[in-house]
Design an enzyme around this catalytic site. Structure first.
Site, PDB file in Angstrom:
ATOM      1  N   GLU A 175     -37.465  13.400  16.591  1.00 38.81           N
ATOM      2  CA  GLU A 175     -37.684  12.314  15.628  1.00 38.81           C
ATOM      3  C   GLU A 175     -37.204  10.998  16.234  1.00 38.81           C
ATOM      4  O   GLU A 175     -36.066  10.907  16.702  1.00 38.81           O
ATOM      5  CB  GLU A 175     -36.892  12.566  14.335  1.00 38.81           C
ATOM      6  CG  GLU A 175     -37.420  13.704  13.469  1.00 38.81           C
ATOM      7  CD  GLU A 175     -38.585  13.291  12.563  1.00 38.81           C
ATOM      8  OE1 GLU A 175     -38.959  12.090  12.570  1.00 38.81           O
ATOM      9  OE2 GLU A 175     -39.105  14.176  11.858  1.00 38.81           O
TER      10      GLU A 175
ATOM     11  N   HIS B 172     -47.111  14.093  15.984  1.00 38.75           N
ATOM     12  CA  HIS B 172     -47.283  14.820  14.729  1.00 38.75           C
ATOM     13  C   HIS B 172     -48.707  14.655  14.193  1.00 38.75           C
ATOM     14  O   HIS B 172     -49.298  15.574  13.660  1.00 38.75           O
ATOM     15  CB  HIS B 172     -46.254  14.317  13.711  1.00 38.75           C
ATOM     16  CG  HIS B 172     -46.007  15.254  12.575  1.00 38.75           C
ATOM     17  ND1 HIS B 172     -45.230  14.918  11.498  1.00 38.75           N
ATOM     18  CD2 HIS B 172     -46.436  16.523  12.335  1.00 38.75           C
ATOM     19  CE1 HIS B 172     -45.204  15.941  10.651  1.00 38.75           C
ATOM     20  NE2 HIS B 172     -45.926  16.930  11.121  1.00 38.75           N
TER      21      HIS B 172
ATOM     22  N   HIS C 145     -42.270  12.498  16.620  1.00 40.08           N
ATOM     23  CA  HIS C 145     -42.391  11.975  15.252  1.00 40.08           C
ATOM     24  C   HIS C 145     -41.746  10.602  15.165  1.00 40.08           C
ATOM     25  O   HIS C 145     -40.905  10.265  15.978  1.00 40.08           O
ATOM     26  CB  HIS C 145     -41.593  12.850  14.269  1.00 40.08           C
ATOM     27  CG  HIS C 145     -41.957  14.278  14.231  1.00 40.08           C
ATOM     28  ND1 HIS C 145     -42.775  14.807  13.269  1.00 40.08           N
ATOM     29  CD2 HIS C 145     -41.584  15.330  15.013  1.00 40.08           C
ATOM     30  CE1 HIS C 145     -42.898  16.118  13.453  1.00 40.08           C
ATOM     31  NE2 HIS C 145     -42.189  16.464  14.504  1.00 40.08           N
ATOM     32  N   TYR C 146     -42.084   9.873  14.094  1.00 39.29           N
ATOM     33  CA  TYR C 146     -41.162   8.823  13.644  1.00 39.29           C
ATOM     34  C   TYR C 146     -40.568   9.273  12.325  1.00 39.29           C
ATOM     35  O   TYR C 146     -41.135  10.124  11.622  1.00 39.29           O
ATOM     36  CB  TYR C 146     -41.806   7.438  13.573  1.00 39.29           C
ATOM     37  CG  TYR C 146     -42.919   7.169  12.573  1.00 39.29           C
ATOM     38  CD1 TYR C 146     -42.839   7.547  11.236  1.00 39.29           C
ATOM     39  CD2 TYR C 146     -44.042   6.448  12.971  1.00 39.29           C
ATOM     40  CE1 TYR C 146     -43.841   7.250  10.331  1.00 39.29           C
ATOM     41  CE2 TYR C 146     -45.057   6.153  12.074  1.00 39.29           C
ATOM     42  CZ  TYR C 146     -44.945   6.564  10.750  1.00 39.29           C
ATOM     43  OH  TYR C 146     -45.945   6.270   9.856  1.00 39.29           O
ATOM     44  N   THR C 147     -39.400   8.686  11.986  1.00 40.27           N
ATOM     45  CA  THR C 147     -38.690   9.148  10.794  1.00 40.27           C
ATOM     46  C   THR C 147     -39.331   8.631   9.505  1.00 40.27           C
ATOM     47  O   THR C 147     -39.277   9.314   8.477  1.00 40.27           O
ATOM     48  CB  THR C 147     -37.223   8.698  10.838  1.00 40.27           C
ATOM     49  OG1 THR C 147     -37.190   7.294  11.141  1.00 40.27           O
ATOM     50  CG2 THR C 147     -36.461   9.468  11.908  1.00 40.27           C
TER      51      THR C 147
ATOM     52  N   ASP D 287     -47.779   9.787  12.333  1.00 43.63           N
ATOM     53  CA  ASP D 287     -46.695   9.488  13.275  1.00 43.63           C
ATOM     54  C   ASP D 287     -46.860  10.232  14.604  1.00 43.63           C
ATOM     55  O   ASP D 287     -47.493  11.281  14.611  1.00 43.63           O
ATOM     56  CB  ASP D 287     -45.332   9.802  12.626  1.00 43.63           C
ATOM     57  CG  ASP D 287     -45.144  11.276  12.246  1.00 43.63           C
ATOM     58  OD1 ASP D 287     -46.038  11.845  11.599  1.00 43.63           O
ATOM     59  OD2 ASP D 287     -44.114  11.857  12.629  1.00 43.63           O
TER      60      ASP D 287
HETATM   61 ZN   LIG Z   1     -43.580  13.670  11.668  1.00 40.35          ZN
END
Ligand SMILES: [Zn+2]
Length: 234
Positions: A93, A135, A28-30, A145
């Site tokens: 993340e 994600h 993921h990215y935040t 993401d």
């Molecule tokens: Zn995510």
């Protein structure tokens, strides 16, 4: 327990027990303005979200949830027949403002911290490379993401993700249903077909994200399925 790969711990209350063995990893990215803000949210009981690790842009790795617990990172998701992705996955993340706040490259320090952590996790749980996903791959209609700037080829060079396939045949599906069936078989939820194609493109052909079937992505998809079924990639 690879503690040398973890800079510090900031345990989140947001987890429960797994109901499936770990077979996948979701990146993921935040998507928040700062890393501090993102980390605070992932341990806030009111937010009801978490991940197993967060990696800051300077390469600082924070453990939030023990790997044997079910962290709450994927939400409503699907991959290769599994709809409880949280139960079956490790979630990482990566701090990045994301498309909403100024999407930018993932710095080298962050990727340098991710690679050994990912290698250790994949090895520990024997996760197939085909199940190291973004994600957006598991929630194509909801999520973008980690996005098209994420360096999947770098992961592939370290044998931590599937490489971009080189199709051995140029093929055009004679109808869209064949294409979507292949997409579903590879793993995607195709209930929103255009979103699923965009997710596939974001992962495998990030320079052109159009959301329509075409010969190039059709051939890539076919090659990925062939390699997986022939045991050349798992
Ligand atoms: Zn995510």
């Amino acid at each position: 327990m690879d503690d040398e790969l973890v800079t510090r711990e900031n345990l989140s209350p947001n987890w429960n027990e797994r109901t499936l063995p770990v077979t996948m990893l979701v990146l993921h990215y935040t998507g928040m303005q700062t890393g501090a803000e993102a980390e605070a949210r992932l341990v806030d009981p009111a937010a009801q979200v978490s991940a197993h690790y967060i990696i800051h842009e300077d390469g600082c790795v924070v453990r939030l949830v023990p790997e044997d617990k079910r962290a709450w990172h994927a939400g409503r998701s699907f991959w290769r027949g599994i709809s409880d992705v949280n139960s079956a996955s490790i979630g990482i993340e990566l701090v990045n403002p994301g498309h909403e706040w100024g999407y930018r490259e993932f710095p080298e320090a962050q990727m340098d911290a991710l690679l050994p952590l990912l290698a250790a996790i994949v090895d520990r749980h024997d996760i197939p490379r085909a199940n190291v996903v973004g994600h957006s791959d598991v929630a194509p209609a909801r999520k973008d993401d980690p996005g098209e700037l994420f360096d999947w080829p770098l992961l592939a060079r370290h044998h931590l993700a599937l490489p971009v396939p080189k199709p051995r045949m140029r093929l055009v599906y004679d109808n869209d249903s064949a294409f979507f069936l292949a997409l579903e078989r590879f793993g995607y939820d195709i209930s929103d077909g255009h979103a699923a194609i965009r997710a596939f493109e974001r992962r495998w052909r990030p320079h052109k994200i159009a959301g329509e079937p075409d010969g190039q992505i059709g051939a890539m998809l076919f090659e990925l399925l062939l390699q997986r079924d022939m045991g050349q990639a798992r």
